[in-house]
Design an enzyme around this catalytic site. Structure first.
Site, PDB file in Angstrom:
ATOM      1  N   ASP A 202       0.868  -1.173   0.000  1.00 24.98           N
ATOM      2  CA  ASP A 202       0.000   0.000   0.000  1.00 24.98           C
ATOM      3  C   ASP A 202       0.907   1.226   0.000  1.00 24.98           C
ATOM      4  O   ASP A 202       1.672   1.439   0.940  1.00 24.98           O
ATOM      5  CB  ASP A 202      -0.910  -0.010   1.232  1.00 24.98           C
ATOM      6  CG  ASP A 202      -1.924   1.138   1.200  1.00 24.98           C
ATOM      7  OD1 ASP A 202      -1.631   2.187   0.586  1.00 24.98           O
ATOM      8  OD2 ASP A 202      -3.003   0.986   1.802  1.00 24.98           O
ATOM      9  N   TYR A 227      -5.267  10.948  -3.184  1.00 22.25           N
ATOM     10  CA  TYR A 227      -5.756  12.200  -2.588  1.00 22.25           C
ATOM     11  C   TYR A 227      -4.866  12.755  -1.482  1.00 22.25           C
ATOM     12  O   TYR A 227      -5.219  13.752  -0.865  1.00 22.25           O
ATOM     13  CB  TYR A 227      -7.208  12.074  -2.117  1.00 22.25           C
ATOM     14  CG  TYR A 227      -7.560  10.915  -1.211  1.00 22.25           C
ATOM     15  CD1 TYR A 227      -7.162  10.898   0.112  1.00 22.25           C
ATOM     16  CD2 TYR A 227      -8.327   9.869  -1.681  1.00 22.25           C
ATOM     17  CE1 TYR A 227      -7.507   9.853   0.942  1.00 22.25           C
ATOM     18  CE2 TYR A 227      -8.679   8.816  -0.864  1.00 22.25           C
ATOM     19  CZ  TYR A 227      -8.267   8.810   0.451  1.00 22.25           C
ATOM     20  OH  TYR A 227      -8.616   7.776   1.269  1.00 22.25           O
ATOM     21  N   ARG A 372      -0.116  14.000  14.428  1.00 17.45           N
ATOM     22  CA  ARG A 372       0.567  13.778  13.156  1.00 17.45           C
ATOM     23  C   ARG A 372       0.598  15.069  12.358  1.00 17.45           C
ATOM     24  O   ARG A 372      -0.443  15.641  12.044  1.00 17.45           O
ATOM     25  CB  ARG A 372      -0.175  12.683  12.378  1.00 17.45           C
ATOM     26  CG  ARG A 372       0.600  12.119  11.211  1.00 17.45           C
ATOM     27  CD  ARG A 372      -0.190  11.029  10.507  1.00 17.45           C
ATOM     28  NE  ARG A 372      -1.295  11.595   9.746  1.00 17.45           N
ATOM     29  CZ  ARG A 372      -2.021  10.917   8.869  1.00 17.45           C
ATOM     30  NH1 ARG A 372      -1.799   9.642   8.657  1.00 17.45           N
ATOM     31  NH2 ARG A 372      -3.007  11.499   8.217  1.00 17.45           N
TER      32      ARG A 372
END
Lengths: 405, 405
Positions: A202, A227, A372
């Site tokens: 991935d 995206y 994050r």
């Protein structure tokens, strides 16, 4: 990096922006001046070209040409954007990438295709820290097929101790969505390949932020979203990579008309189209695909090496300011092993994220304890990094976020 | 209809337009004045509102608000558009429809969900004339699961002679993509339900052209596309309907994060979200979903009964002109059993379609011998119908299409 030696000031960050060879790219995107947007690894900013392309494909392609547009380019778009992405971002020769469906659906299709190609093998391996949708899809497929889903607790490179002749499929994220740690793709591919299993990557947090060499690293299968660092738009279609040598062997499970040879013949009996077209299922999402194409083009124009160099510099800056401020860094300290985001750990992370958003800094909270900060080299400035970490430092200096226990 | 008695002139068709209560809706769409567009049942025309909405969702939602938009409405969009579609078009009470993924993927998900809910039953039934993507998906699933796919040669209403305690799933298109024949949904639902099987409808050629009463007709499962009579855009996301009573029992096979309870917790272990959210998989295609919403809104505003009345009048006109011209009609003659398109049959259909396109009339060829004229009541005028059939008559009068044998 020399910046860590002395205390980093905002002026010094501004100086880095002044010397940034990618700084002009920021003007190519819509950016809300009222916030410090550090979430481009969740939803990348909108390229102005995407807005124009959306208008064009809708007003002209759909509005004027209508159904004729399918023969005037739309049918090729999934493969055309795929090849562009392969060349500019994935390190993939033409004919191995196709764009369409959500990341989740693409992942499901390649998981099923891989398992069908390894009949009799009963084990799937992934890591406990993999992105949720990957984990959930694997749980569903393992349950449906009565296979064993084995969870790796360590780093992807340790999978060698776990693979066996029973292993059908191994799948990891190349860049961890939480820590930003980069897996050693070539090494893992070799270990998994030696066991006769298939390896599925991935690339959602890699593509557009770190260089990839799928062909060179002998990757077999990969998926990823468009995206995040590819700035393709909310819910933009994802891509699948299938190594040339595997394309004839693998068959995806959702036999839709657009994956069939000569779809508009509407003939009886499914026969998969040759190459990557055979991995398509339904009608391509043309509007979203066109918008995503513009994101890919900008990354291609900037060049992944320049993007990577800035990504390292941005994360180095964040880490040096975090270190000065006593904020714990939960991402790898070695730049070569770190993607373009930084995980900062704190027991009150959830409340701190809310506090940052109140102050106009947009990070992501990732349970249980991670703040994050995602840096998108085409849109994030060094002063944004400084402002983000400084805002966190400010919250902590005031004794933590409101309501923290 | 009285029009069939005397020869139909173009002036008479224009007179029908002058009295058409829906005529003003045509101005709400982009229409190429250079062609007679009779393919709105393949790709419906673009509502101007869709172009505006696309611009808004991109420029404001994506461009200004970025990731914050997920909490500012985007996450609800699949269910919100689904409920709007259910109320205006499908005859479905709220909480039973969700929009997302291609028609093919939606169909696959409900096929798998249905089969999982009927373990031990070994048979799937569909008809040989069903839309290709449905046929292909069923072939794939039947092969993967070792089930028997049985092809019905007759009309859907004759399925009673075929169902048995072995039947797990029956699936038909409600309006045939070739002939426009409308199946008797309530009768088929009753027959299939009595056999203990599940019934899945494809509404792609129905929704937005004929009234539907899924709840009233005791439908269990349905899917359909939004880019035909709903004018949702090329490759627009499709919808799934799952009857309230079945939602807890059925589990779709692609366990993605957006179908999980509390997706942003990213917690271990998949637990399907309650209701239709549990039928989602990946990240919703926001741009395309927003555009499709505008198509649904216009249909809702016009009202399906008015649309249906005009659809009948348009097809009646086409049939009367075809009859006058000696062109064979391959659609049902009874208006109540016919959707909003008309199949005209001719051995040279493929070449005739090419000849029509050269003359600015855009139909669809459907193998082996069908010229399909699709009439979209919100955009097709009576003169368009007349012009289309007249152009065909002209081609035939000249001895057929160029190159025909």
């Amino acid at each position: 990096m020399t910046r860590a030696a002395a205390a980093m000031t905002r002026d010094a960050a501004a100086e880095l922006d002044a010397r940034d060879p990618l700084s002009a790219f920021r003007e190519r995107f819509a950016i809300d001046p009222a916030v410090v947007y550090l979430d481009g690894n969740s939803l990348g900013c909108m390229p102005h070209a995407a807005l124009e392309r959306l208008h064009e494909v809708a007003a002209v392609g759909w509005g004027q040409r209508g159904v004729r547009s399918w023969d005037e380019g739309w049918l090729e778009l999934p493969l055309e954007v795929g090849d562009r992405l392969g060349a500019a971002v994935l390190g993939a020769a033409p004919g191995q990438v196709v764009v369409g469906d959500s990341t989740t659906v693409c992942f499901y299709k390649l998981v099923c295709a891989a398992l069908d190609a390894r009949p009799g093998r009963t084990q799937i391996i992934t890591d406990r820290d993999n992105f949720p949708t990957d984990r959930y899809v694997l749980e569903g497929v393992a349950q449906a097929r009565g296979l064993q889903l084995t969870w790796l607790d360590g780093d992807p490179e340790t999978v060698g101790a776990m693979v066996s002749p029973d292993t059908a499929l191994v799948t990891f994220s190349h860049v961890s969505y939480r820590s930003a740690r980069i897996a050693d793709m070539a090494q893992v591919n070799a270990v998994v390949g030696d066991a006769g299993a298939l390896m599925l990557w991935d690339l959602s947090h890699s593509a557009g932020s770190v260089p990839l060499s799928l062909d060179g690293d002998h990757a077999q299968l990969a998926v990823g979203c468009t995206y995040k660092y590819l700035n393709g738009g909310p819910g933009a279609p994802a891509y699948m990579y299938v190594q040339h040598e595997l394309q004839a062997e693998l068959r995806q499970p959702i036999w839709g008309w657009l994956g069939r040879r000569d779809p508009f013949e509407m003939a009886p009996g499914y026969e998969a189209a040759a190459g990557m077209r055979g991995f398509l299922s339904g009608t391509p999402p043309v509007l979203a695909l066109a918008a995503a194409d513009e994101g890919v083009k900008i990354v291609a124009e900037a060049g992944i090496d320049a993007i990577r160099a800035k990504g390292i510099a941005l994360t180095e800056l964040a880490i040096s300011v975090a270190d000065e401020s006593g904020i714990r860094v939960a991402s790898p300290r070695e730049p070569a092993r770190r993607g373009a985001h930084v995980a900062l750990a704190h027991p009150d992370a959830r409340a701190l994220c809310a506090g940052l958003i109140e102050r106009g800094v947009i990070p992501d909270f990732r349970r249980p304890d991670v703040i994050r900060f995602g840096f998108s080299p085409l849109t994030t400035r060094f002063v944004d990094v400084w402002d983000g970490v400084d805002a966190l430092r400010g919250l902590l200096a005031r004794g933590g976020p409101p309501g923290s226990g």
